[in-house]
Design a protein around this motif. Structure first.
Motif, PDB file in Angstrom:
ATOM      1  N   GLU A   1       0.962  -1.193  -0.119  1.00 47.30           N
ATOM      2  CA  GLU A   1      -0.088  -0.099  -0.027  1.00 47.30           C
ATOM      3  C   GLU A   1       0.829   1.205  -0.114  1.00 47.30           C
ATOM      4  O   GLU A   1       0.470   2.390  -0.525  1.00 47.30           O
ATOM      5  N   ILE A   2       2.074   1.083   0.524  1.00 48.21           N
ATOM      6  CA  ILE A   2       3.042   2.344   0.587  1.00 48.21           C
ATOM      7  C   ILE A   2       4.258   1.654   0.338  1.00 48.21           C
ATOM      8  O   ILE A   2       4.797   0.673   1.068  1.00 48.21           O
ATOM      9  N   VAL A   3       5.207   2.228  -0.479  1.00 46.86           N
ATOM     10  CA  VAL A   3       6.506   1.840  -0.863  1.00 46.86           C
ATOM     11  C   VAL A   3       7.474   3.176  -0.477  1.00 46.86           C
ATOM     12  O   VAL A   3       7.239   4.079  -0.821  1.00 46.86           O
ATOM     13  N   PHE A   4       8.342   2.853   0.395  1.00 51.41           N
ATOM     14  CA  PHE A   4       9.245   3.936   0.860  1.00 51.41           C
ATOM     15  C   PHE A   4      10.464   3.644   0.320  1.00 51.41           C
ATOM     16  O   PHE A   4      10.971   2.322  -0.089  1.00 51.41           O
ATOM     17  N   CYS A   5      11.328   4.549   0.008  1.00 49.83           N
ATOM     18  CA  CYS A   5      12.614   4.477  -0.844  1.00 49.83           C
ATOM     19  C   CYS A   5      13.668   5.248  -0.034  1.00 49.83           C
ATOM     20  O   CYS A   5      13.261   6.581   0.149  1.00 49.83           O
ATOM     21  N   CYS A   6      14.871   5.046   0.019  1.00 48.32           N
ATOM     22  CA  CYS A   6      15.928   5.671   0.634  1.00 48.32           C
ATOM     23  C   CYS A   6      17.170   5.191  -0.016  1.00 48.32           C
ATOM     24  O   CYS A   6      17.766   4.376   0.170  1.00 48.32           O
ATOM     25  N   VAL A   7      17.637   6.076  -1.255  1.00 47.85           N
ATOM     26  CA  VAL A   7      18.850   5.584  -1.923  1.00 47.85           C
ATOM     27  C   VAL A   7      19.819   6.731  -2.123  1.00 47.85           C
ATOM     28  O   VAL A   7      19.655   7.557  -1.228  1.00 47.85           O
ATOM     29  N   GLY A   8      20.700   6.596  -3.011  1.00 49.83           N
ATOM     30  CA  GLY A   8      21.903   7.754  -2.992  1.00 49.83           C
ATOM     31  C   GLY A   8      21.477   9.111  -3.794  1.00 49.83           C
ATOM     32  O   GLY A   8      21.878  10.080  -2.990  1.00 49.83           O
ATOM     33  N   ASN A   9      21.063   8.954  -4.761  1.00 50.76           N
ATOM     34  CA  ASN A   9      20.852  10.137  -5.666  1.00 50.76           C
ATOM     35  C   ASN A   9      19.884  10.038  -6.645  1.00 50.76           C
ATOM     36  O   ASN A   9      19.254   9.021  -6.748  1.00 50.76           O
ATOM     37  N   ASP A  10      19.681  10.946  -7.742  1.00 53.79           N
ATOM     38  CA  ASP A  10      18.619  11.045  -8.650  1.00 53.79           C
ATOM     39  C   ASP A  10      18.879   9.790  -9.692  1.00 53.79           C
ATOM     40  O   ASP A  10      17.803   9.139  -9.895  1.00 53.79           O
TER      41      ASP A  10
ATOM     42  N   LYS B   1      27.233  16.239  -1.900  1.00 55.41           N
ATOM     43  CA  LYS B   1      26.214  15.990  -2.952  1.00 55.41           C
ATOM     44  C   LYS B   1      24.955  16.723  -2.481  1.00 55.41           C
ATOM     45  O   LYS B   1      24.398  17.281  -3.557  1.00 55.41           O
ATOM     46  N   ASP B   2      24.725  16.804  -1.247  1.00 53.47           N
ATOM     47  CA  ASP B   2      23.516  17.709  -0.956  1.00 53.47           C
ATOM     48  C   ASP B   2      23.834  19.166  -1.127  1.00 53.47           C
ATOM     49  O   ASP B   2      22.690  19.806  -1.684  1.00 53.47           O
ATOM     50  N   LEU B   3      24.599  19.653  -1.023  1.00 51.93           N
ATOM     51  CA  LEU B   3      25.019  21.290  -1.214  1.00 51.93           C
ATOM     52  C   LEU B   3      25.074  21.524  -2.726  1.00 51.93           C
ATOM     53  O   LEU B   3      24.726  22.562  -3.233  1.00 51.93           O
ATOM     54  N   SER B   4      25.716  20.358  -3.453  1.00 51.45           N
ATOM     55  CA  SER B   4      25.375  20.570  -5.007  1.00 51.45           C
ATOM     56  C   SER B   4      24.038  20.823  -5.510  1.00 51.45           C
ATOM     57  O   SER B   4      23.987  21.562  -6.652  1.00 51.45           O
ATOM     58  N   ILE B   5      23.323  19.780  -4.999  1.00 49.99           N
ATOM     59  CA  ILE B   5      22.168  20.076  -5.309  1.00 49.99           C
ATOM     60  C   ILE B   5      21.235  21.319  -4.922  1.00 49.99           C
ATOM     61  O   ILE B   5      20.683  21.949  -5.892  1.00 49.99           O
ATOM     62  N   ALA B   6      21.601  21.945  -3.728  1.00 48.24           N
ATOM     63  CA  ALA B   6      21.065  23.296  -3.497  1.00 48.24           C
ATOM     64  C   ALA B   6      21.682  24.281  -4.076  1.00 48.24           C
ATOM     65  O   ALA B   6      21.062  25.380  -4.853  1.00 48.24           O
ATOM     66  N   LEU B   7      23.059  24.046  -4.493  1.00 50.15           N
ATOM     67  CA  LEU B   7      23.713  25.426  -5.382  1.00 50.15           C
ATOM     68  C   LEU B   7      23.072  25.334  -6.653  1.00 50.15           C
ATOM     69  O   LEU B   7      22.988  26.193  -7.564  1.00 50.15           O
TER      70      LEU B   7
ATOM     71  N   VAL C   1       6.569   6.741  -1.300  1.00 56.18           N
ATOM     72  CA  VAL C   1       7.328   7.908  -0.451  1.00 56.18           C
ATOM     73  C   VAL C   1       8.877   7.588  -0.534  1.00 56.18           C
ATOM     74  O   VAL C   1       9.389   6.637  -0.243  1.00 56.18           O
ATOM     75  N   ASP C   2       9.482   8.897  -1.268  1.00 59.89           N
ATOM     76  CA  ASP C   2      10.723   8.980  -1.461  1.00 59.89           C
ATOM     77  C   ASP C   2      11.573   9.714  -0.246  1.00 59.89           C
ATOM     78  O   ASP C   2      11.446  10.905  -0.056  1.00 59.89           O
ATOM     79  N   HIS C   3      12.382   9.027   0.524  1.00 60.12           N
ATOM     80  CA  HIS C   3      13.030   9.814   1.500  1.00 60.12           C
ATOM     81  C   HIS C   3      14.617  10.188   1.078  1.00 60.12           C
ATOM     82  O   HIS C   3      15.375  10.644   1.855  1.00 60.12           O
ATOM     83  N   THR C   4      14.922   9.979  -0.182  1.00 67.08           N
ATOM     84  CA  THR C   4      16.148  10.243  -0.735  1.00 67.08           C
ATOM     85  C   THR C   4      16.384  11.781  -0.692  1.00 67.08           C
ATOM     86  O   THR C   4      15.410  12.396  -1.012  1.00 67.08           O
ATOM     87  N   THR C   5      17.552  12.361  -0.202  1.00 70.31           N
ATOM     88  CA  THR C   5      18.007  13.608  -0.575  1.00 70.31           C
ATOM     89  C   THR C   5      18.183  13.811  -1.974  1.00 70.31           C
ATOM     90  O   THR C   5      19.379  13.379  -2.457  1.00 70.31           O
ATOM     91  N   ALA C   6      17.497  14.332  -2.791  1.00 70.30           N
ATOM     92  CA  ALA C   6      17.401  14.389  -4.247  1.00 70.30           C
ATOM     93  C   ALA C   6      17.230  15.778  -4.867  1.00 70.30           C
ATOM     94  O   ALA C   6      16.886  16.814  -3.967  1.00 70.30           O
TER      95      ALA C   6
END
Length: 291
Positions: free
Chosen positions: A59-68, A239-245, A92-97
Protein backbone atom coordinates in the motif's frame (compact mmCIF):
# COMPACT_ATOMS: atom_id res chain seq x y z
CA UNK A 1 -0.33 -2.29 6.25
CA UNK A 2 1.62 -4.18 3.65
CA UNK A 3 4.54 -1.87 2.90
CA UNK A 4 7.88 -2.07 1.12
CA UNK A 5 11.22 -0.40 1.76
CA UNK A 6 13.80 0.03 -1.00
CA UNK A 7 17.35 0.89 0.06
CA UNK A 8 18.81 -0.40 3.31
CA UNK A 9 21.69 1.97 3.93
CA UNK A 10 22.57 3.57 7.25
CA UNK A 11 19.21 5.36 7.19
CA UNK A 12 16.92 2.90 5.45
CA UNK A 13 17.95 -0.16 7.47
CA UNK A 14 16.68 1.15 10.84
CA UNK A 15 13.74 3.02 9.27
CA UNK A 16 12.44 -0.20 7.74
CA UNK A 17 13.03 -1.90 11.08
CA UNK A 18 10.76 0.59 12.86
CA UNK A 19 8.00 -0.15 10.35
CA UNK A 20 8.22 -3.88 10.98
CA UNK A 21 8.37 -3.42 14.76
CA UNK A 22 5.25 -1.24 14.58
CA UNK A 23 3.30 -4.18 13.15
CA UNK A 24 3.43 -3.46 9.42
CA UNK A 25 4.32 -6.28 7.05
CA UNK A 26 7.49 -5.09 5.34
CA UNK A 27 9.08 -6.36 2.13
CA UNK A 28 12.60 -5.05 1.53
CA UNK A 29 14.93 -4.65 -1.41
CA UNK A 30 18.58 -3.67 -1.39
CA UNK A 31 21.07 -3.61 -4.25
CA UNK A 32 23.46 -5.72 -2.16
CA UNK A 33 21.14 -8.62 -1.45
CA UNK A 34 23.11 -9.92 1.54
CA UNK A 35 22.17 -6.77 3.44
CA UNK A 36 18.49 -7.36 2.75
CA UNK A 37 18.88 -10.95 3.89
CA UNK A 38 20.48 -9.74 7.12
CA UNK A 39 17.60 -7.31 7.65
CA UNK A 40 15.03 -10.10 7.24
CA UNK A 41 17.01 -12.26 9.65
CA UNK A 42 16.95 -9.43 12.20
CA UNK A 43 13.43 -8.07 11.84
CA UNK A 44 11.37 -10.62 9.92
CA UNK A 45 9.42 -9.46 6.89
CA UNK A 46 10.14 -10.64 3.38
CA UNK A 47 12.83 -10.17 0.76
CA UNK A 48 12.16 -8.77 -2.70
CA UNK A 49 14.65 -9.88 -5.35
CA UNK A 50 13.90 -6.71 -7.34
CA UNK A 51 12.31 -3.36 -6.45
CA UNK A 52 9.25 -4.41 -8.45
CA UNK A 53 8.95 -7.66 -6.50
CA UNK A 54 9.23 -5.84 -3.16
CA UNK A 55 6.55 -3.35 -4.23
CA UNK A 56 3.98 -5.94 -5.28
CA UNK A 57 0.90 -5.72 -3.11
CA UNK A 58 2.26 -2.86 -0.99
CA UNK A 59 0.00 0.00 0.00
CA UNK A 60 3.00 2.25 0.60
CA UNK A 61 6.49 1.85 -0.87
CA UNK A 62 9.27 3.74 0.90
CA UNK A 63 12.58 4.47 -0.79
CA UNK A 64 15.90 5.81 0.51
CA UNK A 65 18.84 5.55 -1.89
CA UNK A 66 21.82 7.65 -2.95
CA UNK A 67 20.97 10.20 -5.63
CA UNK A 68 18.80 11.06 -8.65
CA UNK A 69 20.27 8.34 -10.86
CA UNK A 70 19.84 5.69 -8.17
CA UNK A 71 16.23 6.76 -7.79
CA UNK A 72 15.51 6.51 -11.48
CA UNK A 73 17.02 3.02 -11.54
CA UNK A 74 15.06 1.59 -8.60
CA UNK A 75 11.79 3.35 -9.43
CA UNK A 76 11.66 3.73 -13.22
CA UNK A 77 13.97 0.92 -14.35
CA UNK A 78 12.94 -2.33 -16.03
CA UNK A 79 12.61 -3.95 -12.60
CA UNK A 80 11.75 -0.70 -10.84
CA UNK A 81 9.19 -0.27 -8.10
CA UNK A 82 6.60 1.30 -10.42
CA UNK A 83 6.40 -2.02 -12.25
CA UNK A 84 5.06 -3.63 -9.10
CA UNK A 85 3.14 -0.70 -7.62
CA UNK A 86 -0.62 -1.23 -7.63
CA UNK A 87 -3.13 1.47 -8.53
CA UNK A 88 -3.82 3.76 -5.58
CA UNK A 89 -0.63 2.86 -3.74
CA UNK A 90 1.76 5.55 -2.50
CA UNK A 91 5.47 5.88 -3.25
CA UNK A 92 7.27 7.85 -0.53
CA UNK A 93 10.83 8.86 -1.38
CA UNK A 94 13.14 9.72 1.53
CA UNK A 95 16.24 10.20 -0.64
CA UNK A 96 17.85 13.64 -0.60
CA UNK A 97 17.57 14.39 -4.30
CA UNK A 98 16.60 17.19 -6.68
CA UNK A 99 13.16 18.76 -6.87
CA UNK A 100 13.33 17.99 -10.59
CA UNK A 101 13.46 14.22 -10.11
CA UNK A 102 10.68 14.46 -7.52
CA UNK A 103 8.40 16.06 -10.10
CA UNK A 104 9.46 13.44 -12.66
CA UNK A 105 8.55 10.57 -10.34
CA UNK A 106 5.28 12.24 -9.37
CA UNK A 107 4.25 12.38 -13.03
CA UNK A 108 5.28 8.76 -13.63
CA UNK A 109 3.26 7.58 -10.62
CA UNK A 110 0.22 9.65 -11.65
CA UNK A 111 0.25 8.16 -15.13
CA UNK A 112 -0.34 4.68 -13.74
CA UNK A 113 -2.88 5.66 -11.12
CA UNK A 114 -0.61 5.68 -8.07
CA UNK A 115 0.74 8.50 -5.89
CA UNK A 116 4.08 10.05 -4.94
CA UNK A 117 5.48 12.09 -2.05
CA UNK A 118 8.99 13.51 -1.88
CA UNK A 119 9.93 13.24 1.78
CA UNK A 120 13.62 13.81 2.56
CA UNK A 121 14.64 13.44 6.18
CA UNK A 122 16.87 15.15 8.71
CA UNK A 123 18.30 13.72 11.91
CA UNK A 124 21.10 11.51 10.67
CA UNK A 125 21.85 7.91 11.48
CA UNK A 126 21.08 8.39 15.17
CA UNK A 127 17.69 9.89 14.31
CA UNK A 128 16.90 6.93 12.08
CA UNK A 129 17.98 4.39 14.69
CA UNK A 130 15.98 6.11 17.45
CA UNK A 131 12.92 6.73 15.28
CA UNK A 132 13.01 10.51 15.74
CA UNK A 133 13.64 11.82 12.22
CA UNK A 134 12.22 15.07 10.85
CA UNK A 135 10.46 14.60 7.50
CA UNK A 136 9.83 17.42 5.02
CA UNK A 137 7.16 16.44 2.51
CA UNK A 138 6.03 17.61 -0.90
CA UNK A 139 2.85 16.34 -2.55
CA UNK A 140 -0.91 16.27 -2.27
CA UNK A 141 -2.64 16.77 1.09
CA UNK A 142 -4.91 13.71 0.83
CA UNK A 143 -1.97 11.45 0.01
CA UNK A 144 0.09 12.88 2.85
CA UNK A 145 -2.76 12.33 5.29
CA UNK A 146 -2.83 8.64 4.36
CA UNK A 147 0.93 8.20 4.64
CA UNK A 148 1.69 10.32 7.72
CA UNK A 149 0.65 7.80 10.42
CA UNK A 150 3.01 5.24 8.88
CA UNK A 151 5.84 7.74 8.47
CA UNK A 152 5.47 8.49 12.18
CA UNK A 153 6.83 5.01 12.92
CA UNK A 154 10.34 6.49 12.44
CA UNK A 155 9.72 10.24 12.72
CA UNK A 156 8.88 12.68 15.49
CA UNK A 157 8.02 15.43 12.99
CA UNK A 158 6.46 15.09 9.56
CA UNK A 159 4.97 18.08 7.78
CA UNK A 160 3.59 18.76 4.34
CA UNK A 161 5.49 21.82 3.08
CA UNK A 162 3.77 22.24 -0.28
CA UNK A 163 3.33 20.73 -3.72
CA UNK A 164 5.57 17.98 -5.05
CA UNK A 165 9.22 19.08 -4.91
CA UNK A 166 8.68 21.26 -1.82
CA UNK A 167 10.08 18.55 0.45
CA UNK A 168 13.34 18.51 -1.47
CA UNK A 169 13.52 22.30 -1.51
CA UNK A 170 13.00 22.35 2.27
CA UNK A 171 15.81 19.82 2.69
CA UNK A 172 18.06 22.15 0.71
CA UNK A 173 17.24 24.90 3.22
CA UNK A 174 18.15 22.46 6.01
CA UNK A 175 21.55 21.67 4.50
CA UNK A 176 22.29 25.32 3.72
CA UNK A 177 21.68 26.21 7.37
CA UNK A 178 23.74 23.31 8.70
CA UNK A 179 26.71 24.17 6.48
CA UNK A 180 26.90 27.71 7.84
CA UNK A 181 26.43 26.62 11.45
CA UNK A 182 29.14 23.95 11.29
CA UNK A 183 31.61 26.41 9.74
CA UNK A 184 30.88 28.97 12.43
CA UNK A 185 31.26 26.38 15.19
CA UNK A 186 34.52 25.16 13.66
CA UNK A 187 35.96 28.66 13.58
CA UNK A 188 34.82 29.37 17.13
CA UNK A 189 36.42 26.21 18.54
CA UNK A 190 39.56 26.73 16.47
CA UNK A 191 39.85 30.28 17.81
CA UNK A 192 39.28 29.16 21.42
CA UNK A 193 42.08 26.60 21.17
CA UNK A 194 44.43 29.00 19.40
CA UNK A 195 44.11 31.73 22.04
CA UNK A 196 44.61 29.24 24.86
CA UNK A 197 41.09 28.98 26.29
CA UNK A 198 39.58 25.85 27.81
CA UNK A 199 37.35 25.22 24.81
CA UNK A 200 35.09 22.74 26.61
CA UNK A 201 34.48 25.28 29.38
CA UNK A 202 33.69 27.95 26.79
CA UNK A 203 31.19 25.65 25.08
CA UNK A 204 29.54 24.82 28.40
CA UNK A 205 28.92 28.51 28.97
CA UNK A 206 27.94 29.73 25.52
CA UNK A 207 25.72 26.71 24.81
CA UNK A 208 23.30 28.17 27.37
CA UNK A 209 23.05 31.40 25.41
CA UNK A 210 22.30 32.63 21.91
CA UNK A 211 25.14 30.64 20.31
CA UNK A 212 23.48 27.32 21.18
CA UNK A 213 22.79 24.88 18.34
CA UNK A 214 22.25 21.17 17.76
CA UNK A 215 25.73 21.02 16.28
CA UNK A 216 27.26 22.61 19.38
CA UNK A 217 25.39 20.29 21.72
CA UNK A 218 26.12 17.11 19.77
CA UNK A 219 29.40 17.69 17.95
CA UNK A 220 31.61 20.20 19.81
CA UNK A 221 33.07 17.62 22.21
CA UNK A 222 34.04 15.19 19.46
CA UNK A 223 35.37 18.03 17.33
CA UNK A 224 37.70 19.00 20.17
CA UNK A 225 38.70 15.33 20.54
CA UNK A 226 39.48 15.11 16.81
CA UNK A 227 36.92 12.33 16.30
CA UNK A 228 35.02 12.23 13.02
CA UNK A 229 34.50 8.55 12.24
CA UNK A 230 30.70 8.57 12.47
CA UNK A 231 27.66 10.58 11.46
CA UNK A 232 26.81 12.26 8.16
CA UNK A 233 29.75 11.98 5.76
CA UNK A 234 31.41 14.89 3.97
CA UNK A 235 30.87 13.13 0.61
CA UNK A 236 27.13 13.07 1.25
CA UNK A 237 27.07 16.70 2.36
CA UNK A 238 28.83 17.80 -0.82
CA UNK A 239 26.25 15.91 -2.85
CA UNK A 240 23.47 17.70 -0.98
CA UNK A 241 25.10 21.13 -1.28
CA UNK A 242 25.61 20.56 -5.00
CA UNK A 243 21.86 19.99 -5.36
CA UNK A 244 21.12 23.18 -3.41
CA UNK A 245 23.63 25.27 -5.36
CA UNK A 246 22.31 24.00 -8.71
CA UNK A 247 18.75 24.84 -7.70
CA UNK A 248 19.88 28.28 -6.50
CA UNK A 249 21.49 29.01 -9.86
CA UNK A 250 18.28 28.02 -11.67
CA UNK A 251 16.08 30.11 -9.40
CA UNK A 252 18.36 33.14 -9.09
CA UNK A 253 19.05 32.74 -5.37
CA UNK A 254 22.41 33.96 -4.04
CA UNK A 255 24.20 31.55 -1.68
CA UNK A 256 27.75 32.88 -1.22
CA UNK A 257 28.41 31.26 2.17
CA UNK A 258 27.07 27.89 1.04
CA UNK A 259 29.31 27.95 -2.02
CA UNK A 260 32.29 28.84 0.15
CA UNK A 261 31.63 26.09 2.71
CA UNK A 262 31.19 23.60 -0.12
CA UNK A 263 34.74 24.41 -1.20
CA UNK A 264 35.94 24.03 2.37
CA UNK A 265 34.43 20.54 2.35
CA UNK A 266 36.35 19.88 -0.86
CA UNK A 267 39.51 20.68 1.10
CA UNK A 268 38.48 18.18 3.79
CA UNK A 269 38.06 15.59 1.05
CA UNK A 270 41.60 16.36 -0.13
CA UNK A 271 42.78 15.63 3.41
CA UNK A 272 41.28 12.15 3.07
CA UNK A 273 38.11 13.04 4.95
CA UNK A 274 35.42 12.14 2.46
CA UNK A 275 33.86 9.71 4.91
CA UNK A 276 34.48 11.85 8.00
CA UNK A 277 31.51 13.42 9.74
CA UNK A 278 30.58 16.89 8.49
CA UNK A 279 31.88 18.44 11.72
CA UNK A 280 35.37 17.74 10.35
CA UNK A 281 35.41 21.25 8.87
CA UNK A 282 37.57 22.13 11.86
CA UNK A 283 40.29 19.83 10.49
CA UNK A 284 41.08 22.16 7.60
CA UNK A 285 41.52 25.05 10.05
CA UNK A 286 43.89 23.04 12.21
CA UNK A 287 45.77 21.88 9.11
CA UNK A 288 46.06 25.49 7.88
CA UNK A 289 47.45 26.57 11.24
CA UNK A 290 50.18 23.92 10.99
CA UNK A 291 51.42 25.08 7.57
Amino acid sequence: MNVAFIGLGVMGYPMAGHLQKAGHQVAVYNRTQSKAEAWVETYGGTLGITPAAAAEGAEIVFCCVGNDNDLREVILGEQGALKGLKAGAILVDHTTASAEVARELYQAAQQQGSHFLDAPVSGGQAGAENGVLTVMVGGDQEVFDRAEPVIRCFARQARLIGAVGAGQLAKMVNQICIAGIVQGLSEGLHFAKTVGLDAEAVVEVISKGAAQSWQMENRSKTMLEDKFDYGFAVDWMRKDLSIALNEARKQGAHLPLTALVDQFYAEVQSLGGGRWDTSSLIKRLDAFKQR
